[in-house]
Design a protein around this motif. Structure first.
Motif, PDB file in Angstrom:
ATOM      1  N   ASP A 130      67.556  45.437  52.089  1.00 20.69           N
ATOM      2  CA  ASP A 130      66.664  45.209  50.954  1.00 20.69           C
ATOM      3  C   ASP A 130      67.509  45.019  49.690  1.00 20.69           C
ATOM      4  OD1 ASP A 130      64.867  45.281  48.862  1.00 20.69           O
ATOM      5  OD2 ASP A 130      63.722  46.979  49.645  1.00 20.69           O
ATOM      6  N   PRO A 131      67.540  43.811  49.112  1.00 19.24           N
ATOM      7  CA  PRO A 131      68.411  43.570  47.952  1.00 19.24           C
ATOM      8  C   PRO A 131      68.070  44.415  46.748  1.00 19.24           C
ATOM      9  CG  PRO A 131      66.916  41.715  48.277  1.00 19.24           C
ATOM     10  CD  PRO A 131      66.782  42.592  49.480  1.00 19.24           C
ATOM     11  N   ARG A 132      66.832  44.902  46.674  1.00 21.55           N
ATOM     12  CA  ARG A 132      66.466  45.740  45.526  1.00 21.55           C
ATOM     13  C   ARG A 132      67.291  47.015  45.476  1.00 21.55           C
ATOM     14  NH1 ARG A 132      60.128  45.608  46.813  1.00 21.55           N
ATOM     15  NH2 ARG A 132      61.095  45.846  48.863  1.00 21.55           N
ATOM     16  N   LYS A 133      67.731  47.486  46.630  1.00 18.17           N
ATOM     17  CA  LYS A 133      68.463  48.749  46.680  1.00 18.17           C
ATOM     18  C   LYS A 133      69.825  48.642  46.001  1.00 18.17           C
ATOM     19  CE  LYS A 133      66.185  50.515  50.862  1.00 18.17           C
ATOM     20  NZ  LYS A 133      65.428  51.534  50.115  1.00 18.17           N
ATOM     21  N   TYR A 134      70.450  47.457  46.066  1.00 14.71           N
ATOM     22  CA  TYR A 134      71.741  47.320  45.395  1.00 14.71           C
ATOM     23  C   TYR A 134      71.651  46.534  44.085  1.00 14.71           C
ATOM     24  CZ  TYR A 134      71.753  43.190  48.525  1.00 14.71           C
ATOM     25  OH  TYR A 134      71.427  42.054  49.224  1.00 14.71           O
TER      26      TYR A 134
END
Length: 280
Positions: A252-256
């Motif tokens: 999930d790109p939101r996490k990084y």
């Protein structure tokens, strides 16, 4: 609040501080710059380069709309600037996409051709309501297009401003684009000579490689608009590398991206405090 770039630069010049201008590549960059500026309580300039537009498939409108929306929702003054434009077609799209300013870059040309092309761009830009920046004396580090070691001549700079009608002038005084180490040393004697010779605000490109003490001295010497890009990308990429290394299963790109955006914002806050002389 979306504010004309020229007003932000004029106010910084009046106060004797630097106006921070930060490169935007993604919407996270724009959000980070504005968040960092709000934390510092400072006006700021979002700038989108021709290279960034090229990254977005050559389409200016989508990334411009995103940056403009972020600016409009800000609690501090935010300018929108189109940077390092070599394409006349792209330059002429600036005003219609909400930009208050644009930097027309004809610095690859010989002096006389640079003057002619820039004067024409300034006339078109002013007719559209743009504040126009240009460049004299090549700033290093742009894919070999600019020769390292070149410096802007004060007398030539004064003549260039007079002949072209530009509103601000980017000068070569020892910085270089795309530096990842902060070890550049500026020619402060030249900065003062340029400040005395040129009537419009002076701009420093390639500021990511310039240490804090050098930036403070440059602002005291007369530089006003200070462009910063690579420092944001260092923070952005470093945060993503660290997050993925910590959890290689993350998808999930939101996490990084959340961490990357936060780290870029902190970089902006620190830079603005240096440029404005605020207490850290």
């Amino acid at each position: 609040m979306l504010t004309p770039t020229g007003e932000i630069v004029a106010e910084a010049r009046r106060l004797g501080v630097g106006a921070g201008a930060f490169n935007v590549i993604t919407v996270e960059h724009a959000e980070a710059v504005v968040s960092g500026a709000e934390a510092a309580g400072c006006a700021v300039i979002l700038q989108i380069s021709e290279n960034a537009v090229r990254f977005h498939h050559g389409r200016l409108a989508p990334i411009a709309a995103a940056a403009r929306a972020v600016a409009e929702l800000s609690t501090v003054a935010v300018g929108l600037h189109l940077d390092h434009v070599e394409s006349d077609e792209l330059f002429d799209q600036a005003a219609a996409n909400g930009f208050g300013s644009a930097m027309y870059d004809a610095s690859k040309l010989e002096y006389a051709d640079n003057v002619a092309a820039t004067a024409c761009a300034v006339a078109r830009g002013h007719a559209a309501g743009l504040w126009v920046e240009s460049e004299l004396g090549e700033v290093g580090g742009k894919d070999g297009a600019h020769k390292p070691g070149v410096r802007t001549n004060p007398a030539e700079a004064a003549a260039f401003v007079q002949s072209t009608g530009v509103d601000a002038l980017a000068v070569a005084v020892g910085s270089s684009h795309a530096m990842t180490n902060r070890d550049a040393r500026l020619d402060h004697e030249l900065i003062e000579l340029l400040h005395d010779a040129v009537s419009v605000p002076l701009v420093l490109h390639g500021s990511s490689g310039v240490p804090d003490d050098e930036l403070r001295a440059a602002v005291r010497g007369g530089l006003v608009k200070i462009n910063i890009g690579t420092a944001l990308n260092i923070a952005f990429t470093g945060a993503i590398r660290a997050a993925i290394a910590q959890d290689v299963t993350v998808v999930d790109p939101r996490k990084y991206l959340r961490t990357a955006r936060h780290d870029m914002a902190e970089t902006v806050t620190k830079a603005l405090r240096v440029l404005t002389g605020a207490t850290p």
